[in-house]
Design an enzyme around this catalytic site. Structure first.
Site, PDB file in Angstrom:
ATOM      1  N   ASP A 322       0.872  -1.151   0.000  1.00 29.68           N
ATOM      2  CA  ASP A 322       0.000   0.000   0.000  1.00 29.68           C
ATOM      3  C   ASP A 322       0.924   1.220   0.000  1.00 29.68           C
ATOM      4  OD1 ASP A 322      -2.351   1.528   0.455  1.00 29.68           O
ATOM      5  OD2 ASP A 322      -1.778   1.697   2.552  1.00 29.68           O
ATOM      6  N   ASP A 519      -7.306  -0.832   4.255  1.00 30.87           N
ATOM      7  CA  ASP A 519      -6.864  -2.006   3.515  1.00 30.87           C
ATOM      8  C   ASP A 519      -6.955  -3.324   4.296  1.00 30.87           C
ATOM      9  OD1 ASP A 519      -4.661  -1.579   5.099  1.00 30.87           O
ATOM     10  OD2 ASP A 519      -3.490  -0.671   3.490  1.00 30.87           O
TER      11      ASP A 519
HETATM   12  P1  ADP Z   1      -3.753   4.584  -0.030  1.00 28.99           P
HETATM   13  O1  ADP Z   1      -4.147   3.477  -0.930  1.00 28.99           O
HETATM   14  O2  ADP Z   1      -2.674   5.424  -0.669  1.00 28.99           O
HETATM   15  O3  ADP Z   1      -3.393   4.180   1.326  1.00 28.99           O
HETATM   16  P2  ADP Z   1      -6.501   5.377   0.612  1.00 28.99           P
HETATM   17  O4  ADP Z   1      -7.216   4.239  -0.039  1.00 28.99           O
HETATM   18  O5  ADP Z   1      -6.528   5.431   2.086  1.00 28.99           O
HETATM   19  O6  ADP Z   1      -5.006   5.589   0.068  1.00 28.99           O
HETATM   20  O7  ADP Z   1      -7.131   6.728   0.067  1.00 28.99           O
HETATM   21  C1  ADP Z   1      -7.159   6.972  -1.322  1.00 28.99           C
HETATM   22  C2  ADP Z   1      -7.497   8.409  -1.642  1.00 28.99           C
HETATM   23  O8  ADP Z   1      -8.792   8.742  -1.191  1.00 28.99           O
HETATM   24  C3  ADP Z   1      -6.576   9.401  -0.995  1.00 28.99           C
HETATM   25  O9  ADP Z   1      -5.422   9.653  -1.759  1.00 28.99           O
HETATM   26  C4  ADP Z   1      -7.478  10.644  -0.922  1.00 28.99           C
HETATM   27  O10 ADP Z   1      -7.467  11.314  -2.165  1.00 28.99           O
HETATM   28  C5  ADP Z   1      -8.833  10.057  -0.713  1.00 28.99           C
HETATM   29  N1  ADP Z   1      -9.204  10.023   0.708  1.00 28.99           N
HETATM   30  C6  ADP Z   1      -9.382   8.926   1.476  1.00 28.99           C
HETATM   31  N2  ADP Z   1      -9.724   9.241   2.729  1.00 28.99           N
HETATM   32  C7  ADP Z   1      -9.729  10.589   2.762  1.00 28.99           C
HETATM   33  C8  ADP Z   1     -10.001  11.563   3.782  1.00 28.99           C
HETATM   34  N3  ADP Z   1     -10.320  11.199   5.026  1.00 28.99           N
HETATM   35  N4  ADP Z   1      -9.937  12.865   3.455  1.00 28.99           N
HETATM   36  C9  ADP Z   1      -9.620  13.253   2.205  1.00 28.99           C
HETATM   37  N5  ADP Z   1      -9.357  12.396   1.221  1.00 28.99           N
HETATM   38  C10 ADP Z   1      -9.415  11.105   1.467  1.00 28.99           C
HETATM   39 MG    MG Z   2      -3.506   3.336   3.239  1.00 28.32          MG
END
Ligand code: ADP
Ligand code: MG
Length: 622
Positions: A322, A519
C-alpha cells in the site's frame, strides 16, 4: 531447571549408579533379575504407566509403547543391563528436550519481557502501585525513569527518551514529550512522565502482543501437521515391521532352510529395530524450530501469528505494498491552496472540521495544519467514504473534502490541479470552494526495502494506492517498484490482489503490506497479510498474519529472511533425522547395530536436532 526436571535428574543418577553397581556384582538367576528391576522401575515406571494407559485408551502406538516393548523385551531375553540402559538414555533425551523447550520458551518471554507488573497512580500526593488491570481509561498514570510503560496513552506532562527495543528491535531511543502518543511495553529511560491512558490494559499494545505470542504456537504449519500425521502411520508401521522381523526370518530358517530358528537373536534384532525407529527427534525438533523462529522474529520486532504463517512467508515471491502510511510516512504537509473562493485559512478550517473524526493520515495532517483545537460541536453528520474522502455538516453547511472521485460522486465540478501531489478538493454548500495540495514524504528506508526484497529473491514488487496517478507513478519510479496501480478504491485493491494471485503459481506466495487503514480486506485476502505500524491501528493487528512492530518497510525483507532460515533448519532436521534413522534401521535389521548403538543414535540425533532448532532463535541484525 524446574522441580520436575530436577526430580528426573535424581532418578537418572540413582538408576545409573545402581545399574553400574549391579553389573559389577557377581550375581545370577532370579536375584539378578529382581535386583535389576529396581533401577529399571526407578527410571522407567512412568513410561510403563503411559504405555499401559495408551493401550487401554486404544492409542497404542506411541514412543512410550516403543520404549516399553523394547526394554521389557530385552529384559525377557536376559539382557537386563541393556533394558535399563535404553530406558535410561531415553529419559536423558527427554530431560534434555524438556530443558531446551523450557529454555527457548523462557528466551521468548525474556525477549518479550514487556509485561508490566504495576502502574503508578497518584493519590493524595503519594505514588501508589496498582494492578494495571484496574486502571480506567482516562486516568493519569506516572511512569518513572527505568519503568515500563504499562498502558497505552498520551503524555500530558514531561519529556523523556523511550527504549522501544523489546517491541521493535530498534535499539536507538526515541524522544517523546507532551502530546505524544505512547505505547505500553516501552521502557521509560530518562524523565518522569505523566500519561493519560487511552486504553484499558487488556486492549493496550502490550496485552495484544503477549496474546499473539501466546497463541502463536497453536497455529500449526504444514510441516508440523505432516510430522504428526507421519508419526501416526510411522509408529505402527515400525511396530509391525519389528514383529515381522522377529517372526518371519526364524520361520523361514526352520521351514525352508532346515536351520535352527535362533529366536533370541531375531527378537533382539527386532527390539533394536524398535529402539532405533523411535521418531522423537522429528516429533520434538520441528515444533521447536518453529517456536524458536517465532521467538527470533519477535526479537527483531516482527510478530508472526503462527508457524503456518512463518512457512508461507518463506515462500513469498510477490510483495504488494500500500502507499500511504506504508511506503510513505503518511504525514502530509500542506504545500498549497488553490482556486480558493474564500479565505485560505478559512478553507483549511472547514476542511479540518469536516475531517475531525477520521483517522486517515490525510485527515490527521489537515487537522495538524489547521493547528487550533477543534470544536466538535460545530460538526455533525460526519460520513467517511473510503477511498474518496469525507462529507459532514459544519456550522449548518454541508461540506465535502476529498478527491476527484468524491466531487464526481456529488456532481460538483472542480478545478484540476497542475502540481504533483495529493489533492483534497473542498466543496461548501454544494459549491466548489477550492483545493488543498498536500504532499507526503517517502520513508527513509523505503527504497532500500525494495532493493533488499529483490536480494531476498522476491521477483515482483507492486504498489497499490487510492491516490492519484501522477503521485503514484512518481513514488513508484523513485522507489523502484515493478508495477503500480493507482486511483483504487479499497474494493479495487482486493480485486487487483485477486488478479495478482491468479497470475502466479500455487507455490509462490503473495504478501500484502499495509497500514490497516482502508486495507484490512486486502490484508486478509492475500496469502499473507503484513501490517505496518502496530504502533496504533488495531484493525491492522486483527486482520494481519504478521505484524511489524514499527513502521519500517525494511522489516518485510527481514521477516522473509528469518522465515527462510527457520524453514531451512526445519528441513535440515527432517532430512538428518530420517536419514540417520534409515541407515540405523538397515544396520539393525542386518544385525550389525546393537541396542547400545541404537540408543546412542537416537539420543544423539535428537540432541543435534534440538541444538539446530535453537539456532532459529538467533537473528542476525541487518
Ligand atoms: P492509499 O491506498 O494510498 O493508502 P486510501 O485508499 O486510504 O489511500 O485513500 C485513497 C485516496 O482517497 C486518498 O489519496 C485521498 O485522495 C482520498 N481520501 C481517502 N480518505 C480521505 C479523507 N479522510 N480525506 C480526504 N481524502 C481522502
Ligand atoms: Mg492506506
Amino acid at each position: 531447571m524446574n522441580k520436575k526436571q530436577r526430580k528426573m535428574l535424581i532418578r537418572i543418577l540413582i538408576a545409573a549408579a545402581l545399574m553400574i553397581l549391579l553389573s559389577l556384582l557377581p550375581i545370577d538367576g532370579y536375584l539378578r533379575f529382581g535386583l535389576f528391576m529396581i533401577p529399571y522401575l526407578v527410571i522407567g515406571y512412568d513410561i510403563l504407566k503411559k504405555a499401559w494407559k495408551g493401550i487401554r485408551n486404544r492409542q497404542v502406538f506411541d514412543e512410550n509403547f516403543l520404549m516399553a516393548v523394547a526394554t521389557l523385551g530385552a529384559i525377557l531375553l536376559g539382557d537386563y543391563s541393556e533394558g535399563v540402559a535404553v530406558m535410561l538414555f531415553y529419559q536423558i533425551g527427554e530431560l534434555f528436550q524438556s530443558y531446551a523447550v523450557g529454555r527457548s520458551r523462557r528466551n521468548i518471554s525474556d525477549l518479550m519481557d514487556i509485561r508490566p507488573d504495576y502502574a503508578n497512580v497518584e493519590t493524595g500526593g503519594k505514588l501508589e502501585k496498582v494492578d494495571p488491570d484496574e486502571v480506567e481509561i482516562g486516568s493519569v498514570i506516572i511512569v518513572q525513569p527505568g519503568e515500563k510503560v504499562p498502558i497505552d496513552g498520551i503524555i500530558i506532562e514531561g519529556k523523556t527518551a523511550l527504549n522501544t527495543s523489546a517491541l521493535t528491535g530498534e535499539s536507538l531511543p526515541r524522544d517523546a514529550s507532551e502530546g505524544d502518543e505512547i505505547i505500553s511495553g516501552c521502557i521509560n529511560m530518562t524523565g518522569l512522565i505523566r500519561v493519560r491512558t487511552t486504553k484499558e490494559f487488556g486492549e493496550s499494545t502490550v496485552s495484544k502482543i503477549l496474546e499473539l505470542v501466546e497463541n502463536s504456537s497453536s497455529r500449526k504449519s504444514k510441516s508440523e501437521n505432516f510430522i504428526s500425521k507421519f508419526a501416526r502411520y510411522y509408529t505402527p508401521a515400525v511396530c509391525y515391521g519389528a514383529l515381522a522381523l522377529a517372526i518371519l526370518p526364524p520361520l523361514v530358517r526352520m521351514g525352508f532352510m532346515g536351520l535352527s530358528p535362533e529366536w533370541g537373536d531375531w527378537i533382539y534384532r527386532a527390539l533394536t529395530f524398535l529402539v532405533i525407529s523411535c521418531p522423537c527427534a522429528l516429533v520434538i525438533s520441528i515444533p521447536l524450530s518453529f517456536f524458536a523462529g517465532i521467538g527470533g522474529a519477535s526479537n527483531a520486532g516482527v510478530l508472526v501469528k503462527g508457524s503456518n504463517y512463518l512457512e508461507t512467508l518463506s515462500q513469498v515471491k510477490c510483495v504488494v505494498f500500500d502507499k500511504t502510511g506504508t511506503m510513505t510516512q503518511g504525514v502530509f504537509e500542506v504545500s498549497g491552496v488553490h482556486h480558493s473562493s474564500i479565505d485560505e485559512a478559512q478553507l483549511l478550517e472547514y476542511a479540518a472540521l469536516a475531517e475531525s473524526a477520521s483517522s486517515h493520515p490525510i485527515s490527521k495532517s489537515l487537522q495538524r495544519a489547521y493547528g487550533k483545537s477543534i470544536d466538535r460541536t460545530r460538526v455533525t453528520d460526519i460520513e467517511e467514504i473510503s477511498g474518496n474522502g469525507v462529507t459532514a455538516t459544519v456550522d449548518g453547511k454541508p461540506v465535502a473534502a476529498g478527491n476527484a472521485k468524491l466531487m464526481n460522486r456529488l456532481g460538483i465540478s472542480y478545478k484540476e490541479c497542475h502540481h504533483v501531489g495529493t489533492v483534497v478538493h473542498i466543496a461548501i454548500d454544494g459549491a466548489y470552494a477550492g483545493h488543498i495540495l498536500i504532499s507526503d514524504l517517502v520513508k527513509p528506508t523505503a527504497k532500500e526495502s525494495i532493493q533488499s526484497l529483490k536480494k531476498a529473491g522476491v521477483t515482483k514488487t507492486v504498489m497499490l494506492t487510492g491516490d492519484s496517478r501522477p503521485v503514484a507513478e512518481q513514488v513508484a519510479s523513485e522507489l523502484g517498484f515493478d508495477e503500480v496501480y493507482s486511483e483504487l478504491l479499497p474494493a479495487d485493491k482486493v480485486a487487483k490482489v485477486e488478479e495478482l494471485l491468479a497470475e502466479k503459481s500455487d507455490k509462490q506466495k503473495l504478501a500484502f503490506v499495509g497500514d490497516g487503514i482502508n486495507d484490512a480486506p486486502v490484508l486478509s485476502r492475500a496469502d499473507i497479510g503484513i501490517a505496518m505500524g502496530a504502533m496504533g491501528s488495531d484493525a491492522a493487528i486483527e486482520a494481519a498474519d504478521v505484524v511489524l512492530m514499527d513502521d519500517d518497510p525494511l522489516k518485510v525483507a527481514k521477516a522473509i529472511r528469518i522465515s527462510r532460515k527457520c524453514l531451512r533448519i526445519v528441513y535440515q532436521n527432517i532430512y538428518f533425522a530420517i536419514g540417520v534413522k534409515a541407515i540405523c534401521l538397515v544396520l539393525g535389521a542386518l544385525g550389525i547395530a546393537n541396542m547400545w548403538m541404537a540408543i546412542f543414535a537416537d539420543v544423539g540425533v535428537m540432541i543435534l536436532a534440538v541444538l539446530n532448532a535453537i539456532r532459529a532463535l538467533f537473528v542476525k541484525k541487518l
